[in-house]
Design a protein around this motif. Structure first.
Motif, PDB file in Angstrom:
ATOM      1  N   LEU A 215      11.503  11.334   5.164  1.00 46.72           N
ATOM      2  CA  LEU A 215      10.895  12.764   5.453  1.00 46.72           C
ATOM      3  C   LEU A 215       9.517  12.685   5.468  1.00 46.72           C
ATOM      4  CD1 LEU A 215      13.986  13.564   4.946  1.00 46.72           C
ATOM      5  CD2 LEU A 215      13.030  15.734   3.795  1.00 46.72           C
ATOM      6  N   LEU A 216       8.863  13.285   6.671  1.00 43.50           N
ATOM      7  CA  LEU A 216       7.264  12.970   6.775  1.00 43.50           C
ATOM      8  C   LEU A 216       6.793  14.478   7.213  1.00 43.50           C
ATOM      9  CD1 LEU A 216       7.192  10.099   8.919  1.00 43.50           C
ATOM     10  CD2 LEU A 216       6.326  10.136   6.639  1.00 43.50           C
ATOM     11  N   PRO A 217       5.672  14.891   6.666  1.00 40.86           N
ATOM     12  CA  PRO A 217       5.074  15.920   7.403  1.00 40.86           C
ATOM     13  C   PRO A 217       4.626  15.781   8.740  1.00 40.86           C
ATOM     14  CG  PRO A 217       3.711  15.347   5.464  1.00 40.86           C
ATOM     15  CD  PRO A 217       4.724  14.108   5.772  1.00 40.86           C
ATOM     16  N   CYS A 218       4.901  16.785   9.580  1.00 44.47           N
ATOM     17  CA  CYS A 218       4.990  16.880  10.976  1.00 44.47           C
ATOM     18  C   CYS A 218       3.478  16.169  11.445  1.00 44.47           C
ATOM     19  CB  CYS A 218       5.296  17.740  11.755  1.00 44.47           C
ATOM     20  SG  CYS A 218       4.284  19.385  11.395  1.00 44.47           S
ATOM     21  N   GLU A 219       2.532  16.341  10.571  1.00 42.67           N
ATOM     22  CA  GLU A 219       1.286  15.776  11.315  1.00 42.67           C
ATOM     23  C   GLU A 219       1.029  14.539  10.730  1.00 42.67           C
ATOM     24  OE1 GLU A 219       0.558  17.944   7.017  1.00 42.67           O
ATOM     25  OE2 GLU A 219       1.704  18.532   9.033  1.00 42.67           O
ATOM     26  N   HIS A 220       1.871  13.920   9.993  1.00 43.33           N
ATOM     27  CA  HIS A 220       1.695  12.544   9.477  1.00 43.33           C
ATOM     28  C   HIS A 220       1.455  11.439  10.758  1.00 43.33           C
ATOM     29  CE1 HIS A 220       2.450   8.503   7.381  1.00 43.33           C
ATOM     30  NE2 HIS A 220       2.141   9.129   6.401  1.00 43.33           N
ATOM     31  N   PRO A 221       0.575  10.517  10.736  1.00 44.83           N
ATOM     32  CA  PRO A 221       0.292   9.840  11.890  1.00 44.83           C
ATOM     33  C   PRO A 221       1.403   8.751  12.194  1.00 44.83           C
ATOM     34  CG  PRO A 221      -0.917   8.927   9.948  1.00 44.83           C
ATOM     35  CD  PRO A 221      -0.477  10.267   9.414  1.00 44.83           C
TER      36      PRO A 221
ATOM     37  N   ILE B 238       7.394  11.384  -2.888  1.00 40.48           N
ATOM     38  CA  ILE B 238       8.071  12.548  -3.856  1.00 40.48           C
ATOM     39  C   ILE B 238       9.524  11.998  -4.055  1.00 40.48           C
ATOM     40  CG2 ILE B 238       8.915  14.866  -3.847  1.00 40.48           C
ATOM     41  CD1 ILE B 238       6.982  15.440  -1.128  1.00 40.48           C
ATOM     42  N   ILE B 239       9.739  11.748  -5.373  1.00 39.20           N
ATOM     43  CA  ILE B 239      10.930  11.309  -5.671  1.00 39.20           C
ATOM     44  C   ILE B 239      11.727  12.098  -6.736  1.00 39.20           C
ATOM     45  CG2 ILE B 239      10.347   8.903  -5.397  1.00 39.20           C
ATOM     46  CD1 ILE B 239      10.168   8.462  -8.432  1.00 39.20           C
ATOM     47  N   ASP B 240      13.043  11.793  -7.266  1.00 40.64           N
ATOM     48  CA  ASP B 240      13.635  12.433  -8.110  1.00 40.64           C
ATOM     49  C   ASP B 240      13.228  12.213  -9.503  1.00 40.64           C
ATOM     50  OD1 ASP B 240      15.306  10.357  -8.859  1.00 40.64           O
ATOM     51  OD2 ASP B 240      16.624  10.818  -7.304  1.00 40.64           O
ATOM     52  N   THR B 241      13.527  12.896 -10.417  1.00 38.15           N
ATOM     53  CA  THR B 241      13.118  12.686 -11.942  1.00 38.15           C
ATOM     54  C   THR B 241      13.954  11.291 -12.747  1.00 38.15           C
ATOM     55  OG1 THR B 241      14.900  14.583 -12.776  1.00 38.15           O
ATOM     56  CG2 THR B 241      12.579  15.090 -12.036  1.00 38.15           C
ATOM     57  N   ASN B 242      15.073  10.964 -12.264  1.00 38.77           N
ATOM     58  CA  ASN B 242      15.728   9.855 -12.865  1.00 38.77           C
ATOM     59  C   ASN B 242      15.449   8.548 -12.335  1.00 38.77           C
ATOM     60  OD1 ASN B 242      17.583   8.634 -13.966  1.00 38.77           O
ATOM     61  ND2 ASN B 242      19.346   9.424 -12.849  1.00 38.77           N
ATOM     62  N   ASP B 243      14.912   7.837 -13.345  1.00 43.43           N
ATOM     63  CA  ASP B 243      14.138   6.538 -12.881  1.00 43.43           C
ATOM     64  C   ASP B 243      15.425   5.573 -12.462  1.00 43.43           C
ATOM     65  OD1 ASP B 243      11.593   6.946 -12.972  1.00 43.43           O
ATOM     66  OD2 ASP B 243      11.447   6.700 -15.168  1.00 43.43           O
TER      67      ASP B 243
ATOM     68  N   ALA C 249      10.087  21.144   0.697  1.00 41.11           N
ATOM     69  CA  ALA C 249       8.994  22.273   0.444  1.00 41.11           C
ATOM     70  C   ALA C 249       7.986  21.343   0.480  1.00 41.11           C
ATOM     71  CB  ALA C 249       8.991  23.211  -0.488  1.00 41.11           C
ATOM     72  N   LEU C 250       7.774  20.438  -0.434  1.00 39.92           N
ATOM     73  CA  LEU C 250       6.586  19.546  -0.825  1.00 39.92           C
ATOM     74  C   LEU C 250       6.148  18.786   0.400  1.00 39.92           C
ATOM     75  CD1 LEU C 250       7.401  18.537  -4.184  1.00 39.92           C
ATOM     76  CD2 LEU C 250       5.532  20.172  -3.816  1.00 39.92           C
ATOM     77  N   VAL C 251       7.151  18.272   1.246  1.00 46.63           N
ATOM     78  CA  VAL C 251       6.908  17.445   2.263  1.00 46.63           C
ATOM     79  C   VAL C 251       6.210  18.407   3.427  1.00 46.63           C
ATOM     80  CG1 VAL C 251       7.825  15.910   4.125  1.00 46.63           C
ATOM     81  CG2 VAL C 251       8.645  15.671   1.863  1.00 46.63           C
TER      82      VAL C 251
ATOM     83  N   LEU D  13       2.282  17.349   1.080  1.00 42.55           N
ATOM     84  CA  LEU D  13       1.844  16.699  -0.080  1.00 42.55           C
ATOM     85  C   LEU D  13       2.543  15.290  -0.477  1.00 42.55           C
ATOM     86  CD1 LEU D  13       2.239  20.148  -2.077  1.00 42.55           C
ATOM     87  CD2 LEU D  13       0.404  18.978  -1.322  1.00 42.55           C
ATOM     88  N   GLY D  14       3.057  14.895   0.559  1.00 45.30           N
ATOM     89  CA  GLY D  14       3.846  13.501   0.287  1.00 45.30           C
ATOM     90  C   GLY D  14       4.872  13.283   1.384  1.00 45.30           C
ATOM     91  N   ILE D  15       5.850  12.055   1.025  1.00 48.60           N
ATOM     92  CA  ILE D  15       6.762  11.695   1.935  1.00 48.60           C
ATOM     93  C   ILE D  15       7.949  11.541   0.914  1.00 48.60           C
ATOM     94  CG2 ILE D  15       5.407  10.719   3.588  1.00 48.60           C
ATOM     95  CD1 ILE D  15       6.633   7.979   2.810  1.00 48.60           C
TER      96      ILE D  15
END
Length: 311
Positions: free
Chosen positions: A174-180, A198-203, A236-238, A242-244
């Motif tokens: 998942l990428l922001p639409c403005e990502h190159p 952006i990842i989950d909290t479980n390593d 929402a963060l993507v 704010l990240g992928i």
């Protein structure tokens, strides 16, 4: 003649390792389970449990009765399955466990279709954690569980359970639409070495381990900027730039216009979605009908979540 309810209580204690855990699985209080086992001990004139640390273990007499209970329950289920096969039409009640994203993308539409095609079949669905679904089916507290593992980390299903494959569920980027790179038809992890993740909290989760291992193999470490578990929160963060992130296709919420979904090339995490039931009940027409409905819906879900549709 032993009381089956008391035998079930003893059987549950062996499965779950304590009276309290058995009570939770059976939906009783610990005192009620203890009373059932005490009555059973009086019947057989022998102790059935002994303390072991914070839990309990079965005595030799307890093991004999628990083994017999396993056979009794299996024979009863086989008889019920045979009786159901003699009836015309599909009927009965199924208790089904499912994890959240499979409810959205698989179970809900399949059960909706069954309301039309098998109106006499009642399905009670319960969301549950993957960690206890198998045990609840084993113990007879549910009839079917819809669960998953990963192609790179398959789970071993006990021989007294049967597994029915439903679908494979790959992970996309998942990428922001403005990502190159948002206009690419597909991406390799080599294209994303310097990206903020952006990842989950479980390593220990498959996606986290996959990202860490793949980056390490390339001489990099992932730049993790946010750690959240819920899919909508990651999206929402993507969307905010704010990240992928990575996300499986099954049960994926509708994407806002500000987010682009791009398939991964090469090595990527893939979930295997399947259902499990007790082998002794696998002949039940109700279970076979449910499994077929899930497989039919799985085909539709895979078709709808192809890269062209996802983007």
């Amino acid at each position: 003649m032993f009381d089956l309810q008391r035998l079930r209580a003893l059987h549950a204690v062996r499965q779950h390792g304590s009276v309290a855990a058995a009570a939770e699985a059976l939906g009783f209080t610990p005192s009620a389970v203890s009373q059932q086992i005490t009555k059973l001990e009086r019947e057989v004139h022998s102790p059935l449990l002994e303390k072991a640390g914070r839990g309990v273990i079965l005595t030799d007499a307890g093991v004999v009765l628990a083994d017999a209970t396993e056979r009794i329950l299996g024979t009863t289920e086989q008889a019920n399955a045979a009786l159901e096969e003699l009836r015309t039409g599909v009927s009965g009640t199924l208790r089904v466990l499912c994890f959240s994203s499979a409810i959205r993308g698989l179970a809900a539409p399949a059960l909706g279709e069954l309301r039309r095609t098998a109106p006499d079949l009642v399905v009670n669905l319960e969301e549950t954690l993957l960690s206890n679904a198998e045990h609840r089916v084993e113990g007879g507290h549910a009839d079917v569980a819809i669960t998953h593992d990963w192609v790179d980390a398959p789970i071993e299903v006990p021989g007294h359970l049967t597994q029915s494959p439903l679908m494979e569920d790959p992970v996309d980027i998942l990428l922001p639409c403005e990502h190159p790179l948002a206009g690419r038809a597909s991406l390799s992890l080599d294209d994303l070495l310097d990206a903020p993740w952006i990842i989950d909290t479980n390593d220990a989760s498959i996606c986290s381990r996959w990202l860490r291992n793949q980056m390490s193999a390339r001489g990099h470490s992932a730049d993790v900027v946010h750690r959240v578990d819920e899919y909508p929160s990651q999206i929402a963060l993507v969307s905010a730039g704010l990240g992928i992130s990575t996300l499986p296709r099954l049960g994926r919420p509708e994407m806002p216009d500000s987010v682009r979904v791009v398939p991964l090339r090469g090595d990527r995490p893939v979930r295997r979605i399947f259902s499990i039931c007790r082998r002794s009940s696998s002949r039940r027409p109700a279970i076979r009908t449910l499994t077929e409905a899930l497989r039919t819906q799985a085909v539709r879900t895979v078709e709808a979540s192809t890269p062209a549709a996802a983007s």
